[in-house]
Motif scaffolding. Structure first.
Motif, PDB file in Angstrom:
ATOM      1  N   ASN A   1       5.811   4.728   7.921  1.00 19.80           N
ATOM      2  CA  ASN A   1       5.653   5.395   9.214  1.00 19.80           C
ATOM      3  C   ASN A   1       6.430   6.705   9.163  1.00 19.80           C
ATOM      4  O   ASN A   1       7.630   6.747   9.427  1.00 19.80           O
TER       5      ASN A   1
ATOM      6  N   SER B   1       2.920  11.757   6.718  1.00 14.49           N
ATOM      7  CA  SER B   1       2.071  10.927   5.877  1.00 14.49           C
ATOM      8  C   SER B   1       0.623  10.952   6.349  1.00 14.49           C
ATOM      9  O   SER B   1       0.339  10.661   7.512  1.00 14.49           O
TER      10      SER B   1
ATOM     11  N   GLN C   1       2.708  -2.776   4.726  1.00 18.48           N
ATOM     12  CA  GLN C   1       2.717  -1.715   5.727  1.00 18.48           C
ATOM     13  C   GLN C   1       2.983  -0.373   5.060  1.00 18.48           C
ATOM     14  O   GLN C   1       3.815  -0.263   4.154  1.00 18.48           O
ATOM     15  N   VAL C   2       2.279   0.652   5.521  1.00 12.61           N
ATOM     16  CA  VAL C   2       2.484   1.996   4.992  1.00 12.61           C
ATOM     17  C   VAL C   2       3.678   2.629   5.680  1.00 12.61           C
ATOM     18  O   VAL C   2       4.092   2.214   6.771  1.00 12.61           O
TER      19      VAL C   2
ATOM     20  N   TYR D   1      -1.448   8.832   5.419  1.00 14.62           N
ATOM     21  CA  TYR D   1      -1.858   7.426   5.415  1.00 14.62           C
ATOM     22  C   TYR D   1      -1.589   6.792   6.783  1.00 14.62           C
ATOM     23  O   TYR D   1      -2.455   6.122   7.344  1.00 14.62           O
ATOM     24  N   TYR D   2      -0.390   6.993   7.303  1.00 11.48           N
ATOM     25  CA  TYR D   2      -0.031   6.379   8.574  1.00 11.48           C
ATOM     26  C   TYR D   2      -0.887   6.967   9.700  1.00 11.48           C
ATOM     27  O   TYR D   2      -0.863   8.169   9.975  1.00 11.48           O
TER      28      TYR D   2
ATOM     29  N   PHE E   1      -4.384   2.145   9.474  1.00 11.61           N
ATOM     30  CA  PHE E   1      -3.017   1.955   9.000  1.00 11.61           C
ATOM     31  C   PHE E   1      -2.016   2.434  10.047  1.00 11.61           C
ATOM     32  O   PHE E   1      -1.106   3.214   9.756  1.00 11.61           O
TER      33      PHE E   1
ATOM     34  N   ASP F   1      -0.625  -3.557   8.109  1.00 13.96           N
ATOM     35  CA  ASP F   1      -1.677  -2.605   7.751  1.00 13.96           C
ATOM     36  C   ASP F   1      -2.662  -3.220   6.766  1.00 13.96           C
ATOM     37  O   ASP F   1      -3.850  -2.907   6.787  1.00 13.96           O
TER      38      ASP F   1
ATOM     39  N   GLY G   1       2.357   0.494  10.580  1.00 16.10           N
ATOM     40  CA  GLY G   1       3.426   1.274   9.958  1.00 16.10           C
ATOM     41  C   GLY G   1       4.728   0.545   9.733  1.00 16.10           C
ATOM     42  O   GLY G   1       5.008  -0.506  10.311  1.00 16.10           O
ATOM     43  N   TYR G   2       5.537   1.127   8.865  1.00 19.87           N
ATOM     44  CA  TYR G   2       6.848   0.594   8.508  1.00 19.87           C
ATOM     45  C   TYR G   2       7.865   1.705   8.694  1.00 19.87           C
ATOM     46  O   TYR G   2       7.766   2.765   8.076  1.00 19.87           O
ATOM     47  N   THR G   3       8.838   1.483   9.568  1.00 24.54           N
ATOM     48  CA  THR G   3       9.858   2.491   9.844  1.00 24.54           C
ATOM     49  C   THR G   3      10.945   2.377   8.795  1.00 24.54           C
ATOM     50  O   THR G   3      11.736   1.441   8.802  1.00 24.54           O
TER      51      THR G   3
END
Length: 727
Positions: free
Chosen positions: A462, A466, A459-460, A468-469, A527, A546, A530-532
């Motif tokens: 978050n 970004s 995961q990208v 990416y996100y 993507f 993602d 996401g990753y918090t």
């Protein structure tokens, strides 16, 4: 007028004629300090001018640290800034580099300076004229009379040191053309300029340790110093440098200042104080520099301040730097993982010693330089400016830092079917290959389909800044997966697109048992799951991935790294991403073999395309095939374990097959160090007539004999890389 205000005309003319260009990636540093990021070579004063960008090294500058006695030697206010620092800056400018500078006042008994001078004076780096002031220096052992010790808390010492630092800052401000080429300033605090008065863990400093813990005056509860005593002194130094280089001389605010925060002094009360003095420095905008970069160091708390103040949620933006040595990063594998460890903390500056780039004769170490070249674009960037995001899969080997090294791309074990198995030296005996298959395999992770975990999820970050996100700019991305080509099964990459989960492509393995790269081009990646992240490696992942690597239930996948890079923007998404493979159909000529085709022409090779190694085997006529993940322009190197390495530079590979002749591989390198020398001759002598130890069997006829001796002498004292210009 004091001497430090005088300006050397020749120096100014030289500096006016030369400039330093900032590197091409936007920095995470304060805007006015962005030109200072990059890789700086330690101890760069006076060495050969080889390690420059013009010579292919990805360096921004060089560093030198002076003893105080070298800069104010003969009497009070006898400043030698022009002669010493000014000359060094001019040297670095002429080499196309910035100059990083520092000062130290106390050195270890085992340092080169101490060895040269000898006890009891060998530890003191303050000017001779200051030593006679009462209480500034004392004998660490009053009975044996060995090793003078510096009393950092002495009022006279602090007053004169403050006067010296103010003079240095004033001189720099009075010479703006010098200041413009200073990359950063290293605070001089304690032993070797670091945040300790003594290294309590070294037996050679036991007398000095005893002095500070039990007999030193000036603390809050004498004799001996507490943790608070030392913290107050470190913070006093922080205030001094802030006042000298910021308040008193605001024109110098574009030069980052670093506190060497690797060690600490717990004092006689044995209380940790690293968090206290690093927090104090960071809240004042002073950068943090760790001087002990290793591949997997314990305890991980040594790195906590850099993790804290290098995170995306840090309350203050401060520079982050790493210093390291070959004594810790002893080979290419430990260097590689050490650099990954450093980048994991989002630094602005990396400071290696020169032997991590060149050998003793200043010849480049191509494999080492390739690692630094890959790392450089990731220095000094934010989630919004980074050219890529990546995750290197691992687990601590020694009880150091747990989990992966990552750069805003996270592998998430908690997502369904994605619990991985961590592999590292000394464990997982069934996966012993990880110790012998290249730098990528020292640590890694694999899927675990036997327990119902056939996936590896990524995961990208978050984060609102970004690109990416959510891919708000509709970038096209490349995803490069470094995987172990073990077995003949297949694996698949899926990703989160704007139209839902989608297959990126399938990779068919060929059981070469080497690390390979597969690159996928994604034109419609979203993507968006996401990753918090909380900024320090922890976080709460969303319920979806993602990117997912699927082993297709046909064999577990061993993954080293996943790297995502954006390559352009504004492209209309296409429905199906593709891989972009190309093939090298290469040929080498082998010495000492019968006329081809012949079985003795079949030999293993290492083919290095850019910074990626591929295993290949020649056929009976010297031909071999390597599949590269994507077209591009590369330096390509070819080597057998007992030949010198040949290189063809700036080869442009196109999609499809590329026919390339790599010339004749010169025999004689029995120890595989890319040089034919006395050590190879010794191996040949020790194994002469052997049919079992065939390191010196250069013609591969199954015995070490006179024909191998002839080949060695034919190429004696030659070394690689040998440039090949044949078509």
């Amino acid at each position: 007028m004091k001497r430090y205000l005088l300006i050397a005309t020749g120096l100014l003319l030289g500096l006016l004629a030369l400039t330093i260009l900032a590197t091409n990636v936007l920095a995470r540093l304060p805007a006015n300090q962005s030109a200072s990021k990059g890789i700086y070579v330690q101890f760069d004063k006076g060495i050969e001018g080889i390690i420059t960008r013009d010579n292919g090294f990805p360096v921004a500058g060089g560093h030198h640290r002076w003893l105080w006695l070298e800069l104010e030697p003969d009497y009070d206010n006898d400043y030698r800034f022009n002669q010493e620092i000014g000359t060094f800056v001019l040297q670095e400018v002429a080499r196309g580099k910035k100059a990083a500078i520092g000062v130290e006042t106390f050195v270890a008994p085992t340092s080169q300076y101490a060895k040269r001078v000898g006890p009891p004076d060998g530890t003191i780096a303050i000017p001779e004229w200051l030593r006679s002031s009462p209480g500034v220096i004392e004998l660490s052992h009053p009975v044996t009379g060995t090793w003078y010790v510096l009393n950092f808390l002495n009022a006279t010492y602090k007053a004169k040191y403050a006067e010296f630092i103010y003079a240095l800052a004033d001189w720099l401000a009075a010479n703006p053309n010098v200041a413009a080429n200073v990359g950063w300033i290293e605070m001089g605090v304690g032993l070797e300029s670091e945040t300790q008065p003594v290294d309590i863990y070294k037996a050679s400093q036991a007398e000095i340790t005893d002095y500070y813990l039990n007999r030193a005056p000036g603390g809050e509860n004498p004799p001996g110093w507490t943790s608070n005593d030392w913290t107050r002194f470190v913070n006093w130094c922080t205030d001094l440098y802030c006042d000298a280089f910021r308040v008193r001389n605001p024109s110098l605010s574009s030069i980052p200042i670093f506190l060497n925060c690797a060690p600490e002094f717990k004092g006689k009360d044995n209380r940790s104080n690293r968090q206290a003095f690093t927090t104090y420095a960071a809240t004042k905008g002073i950068g943090l520099k760790n001087n002990g970069l290793q591949a997997d160091r314990a305890p991980a708390s040594l790195y906590d301040p850099l993790i804290k103040w290098g995170s995306v949620v840090a309350t203050t933006t401060v520079p982050i730097a790493w210093e390291t040595y070959s004594v810790w990063l002893t080979d290419m594998t430990t260097l590689y993982w050490g650099v990954l460890c450093a980048l994991d903390k989002h630094p602005d500056v990396l400071e290696p010693t020169r032997d991590l780039m060149v050998d003793g004769s200043y010849n480049p170490k191509p494999d080492y330089v390739a690692i630094w070249r890959w790392a450089e674009p990731y220095l000094g960037v934010t989630p919004s400016t980074t050219p890529g995001i990546w995750c290197a899969l691992r687990e601590t080997e020694t009880g150091g830092e747990p989990g992966n090294f990552f750069f805003w791309l996270f592998q998430n074990d908690s997502l369904p079917g994605g619990r991985t198995v961590a592999l590292k030296p000394g464990v997982n005996s069934g996966d012993a290959w990880i110790l012998v298959t290249g730098k990528e395999g020292r640590y890694t992770r694999r899927t675990d389909r036997a327990t119902g975990n056939p996936y590896m999820h990524f995961q990208v970050l978050n984060h609102p800044s970004s690109p990416y996100y959510g891919n708000p700019n509709r970038y096209v991305f490349t995803v490069t997966v470094t995987y172990l080509d073990k077995g003949t099964d297949s694996w698949k990459l899926t990703y989160d697109s704007f139209s839902g989960p989608k297959d990126a492509g399938t990779v068919q393995k060929t059981n070469t048992n080497t690390w390979r790269k597969a690159t996928f081009v994604l034109t419609d990646a979203r993507f968006g799951n996401g990753y918090t992240d909380n900024g320090m490696g922890g976080g709460n992942g969303s319920p979806a991935s993602d990117l997912t690597i699927d082993c297709l239930d046909s064999g577990d996948e061993y993954i080293h790294m996943v790297e995502i890079k954006r390559i352009d923007s504004g492209t209309t998404p296409s429905p199906t991403p593709t891989t972009v493979p190309c093939t090298i159909r290469g040929r080498v000529t082998l010495q000492g073999r019968p006329t081809p085709p012949h079985a003795r022409w079949v030999t293993p090779l290492t083919v290095t395309v850019g910074s990626t190694d591929y295993a290949a085997t020649t056929d009976t006529s010297g031909y071999f095939t390597v599949t590269v993940s994507s077209p591009g322009t590369y330096d390509i190197r070819v080597k057998n374990m007992h030949t010198l390495r040949n290189v063809k530079r700036e080869v442009t590979l196109i999609a499809g097959q590329n026919e390339i002749n790599f010339g004749t591989l010169l025999e004689g390198d029995a120890n595989n160090d890319n040089v034919v020398d006395k050590y190879d001759k010794l191996i040949l002598w020790l194994t002469y007539r052997s049919t079992s130890d065939l390191r010196a069997d250069f013609n591969e006829d199954g015995i070490v004999d006179k024909y191998d001796y002839y080949l060695l002498w034919q190429n004696y004292r030659k070394s690689g890389d040998i440039e090949v210009s044949s078509p």
